[in-house]
Design a protein around this motif. Structure first.
Motif, short mmCIF file in Angstrom:
data_model
loop_
_atom_site.label_atom_id
_atom_site.label_comp_id
_atom_site.label_asym_id
_atom_site.label_seq_id
_atom_site.Cartn_x
_atom_site.Cartn_y
_atom_site.Cartn_z
N SER A 14 92.99 -27.65 -34.38
CA SER A 14 91.74 -27.77 -33.62
C SER A 14 92.02 -28.01 -32.14
N SER A 40 88.25 -26.41 -38.60
CA SER A 40 87.85 -26.30 -37.19
C SER A 40 88.93 -25.66 -36.32
N ASN A 42 91.04 -23.23 -34.03
CA ASN A 42 90.69 -22.26 -32.99
C ASN A 42 91.51 -21.00 -33.22
N LYS A 59 82.49 -16.25 -41.18
CA LYS A 59 81.11 -16.26 -40.68
C LYS A 59 80.59 -17.66 -40.36
N ASP A 60 81.05 -18.68 -41.08
CA ASP A 60 80.60 -20.05 -40.82
C ASP A 60 81.68 -20.89 -40.14
N ALA A 61 82.78 -20.26 -39.74
CA ALA A 61 83.85 -20.99 -39.05
C ALA A 61 83.51 -21.01 -37.56
N PRO A 62 83.22 -22.18 -37.02
CA PRO A 62 82.70 -22.26 -35.65
C PRO A 62 83.67 -21.81 -34.56
N ASN A 63 84.96 -21.89 -34.82
CA ASN A 63 85.93 -21.62 -33.76
C ASN A 63 86.79 -20.39 -34.03
N GLU A 65 86.99 -16.24 -33.73
CA GLU A 65 86.40 -15.07 -33.08
C GLU A 65 87.13 -13.82 -33.58
#
Length: 193
Positions: A14, A40, A42, A59-63, A65
């Motif tokens: 993270s 979390s 990156n 799809k629900d992993a905030p970090n 791309e």
């Protein structure tokens, strides 16, 4: 006798930025392993296409791309770790060259000679995490050991760790004295009948 000279390290994903190149089965496996250990994390995933399972996974992993494009050397900017997971040896070698010139630590899937680090088998029970490495020689052996350890480590290990942390926080004295007392208290964990 040959020895394993790897130095085990646990990365705080993270706080780092990981580049994964490859959106197929290998990329899916690597991203899944990263997220299982750190939801979390990156992560930037670069690929010309993505498996639907990979898209669903993140799809629900905030970090995380997903960037749909061919890999370019600029993708290494701002990254601390990279994983080449394209399944194409020539492309993976190119990614390795760019990582090395950018001073980014890299793992090239299924190519131990080009790896700065390996993704070992992980055993996790609560706060306890154990990484297993065979020095890149046999992921299958690591997987089997993981199964054995997963079975023998009790679910209650988290309670043990919580209690030991309380004890550790209350112990007085210098570092040497604290280590001595903790060793005495935890001796029961390795005592043979």
């Amino acid at each position: 006798m040959e020895e394993n000279h790897l130095f085990p390290v646990f990365f705080k994903l993270s706080q780092l930025h990981v580049l994964v190149v490859g959106g197929g089965l290998i990329g899916l496996e690597k991203v899944n392993a990263l997220l299982e250990n750190c939801p979390s994390a990156n992560i930037t995933v670069v690929a010309t296409s993505f498996l639907p399972e990979l898209t669903e996974l993140v799809k629900d992993a905030p970090n995380v791309e997903l960037i749909q494009k061919p890999f370019s050397c600029g993708d290494m900017l701002g990254k601390e770790l990279a994983i080449a997971a394209t399944g194409n040896r020539e492309v993976n070698l190119y990614i390795w060259e760019k990582a090395k010139s950018s001073r980014v630590l890299i793992n090239v899937a299924d190519t131990p000679d080009l790896c700065d680090f390996y993704l070992g088998s992980i055993v996790q029970k609560g706060q306890l995490k154990i990484a297993i490495s065979t020095n890149g020689k046999s992921p299958t052996v690591a997987k089997r050991l993981k199964e054995v350890l997963q079975e023998v480590i009790p679910v209650s290990i988290n309670e043990v760790l919580d209690k030991l942390q309380l004890i550790r926080d209350r112990i007085k004295g210098d570092f040497t004295e604290k280590v001595r007392q903790l060793n005495q208290i935890t001796e029961v964990l390795v005592k043979k009948d």
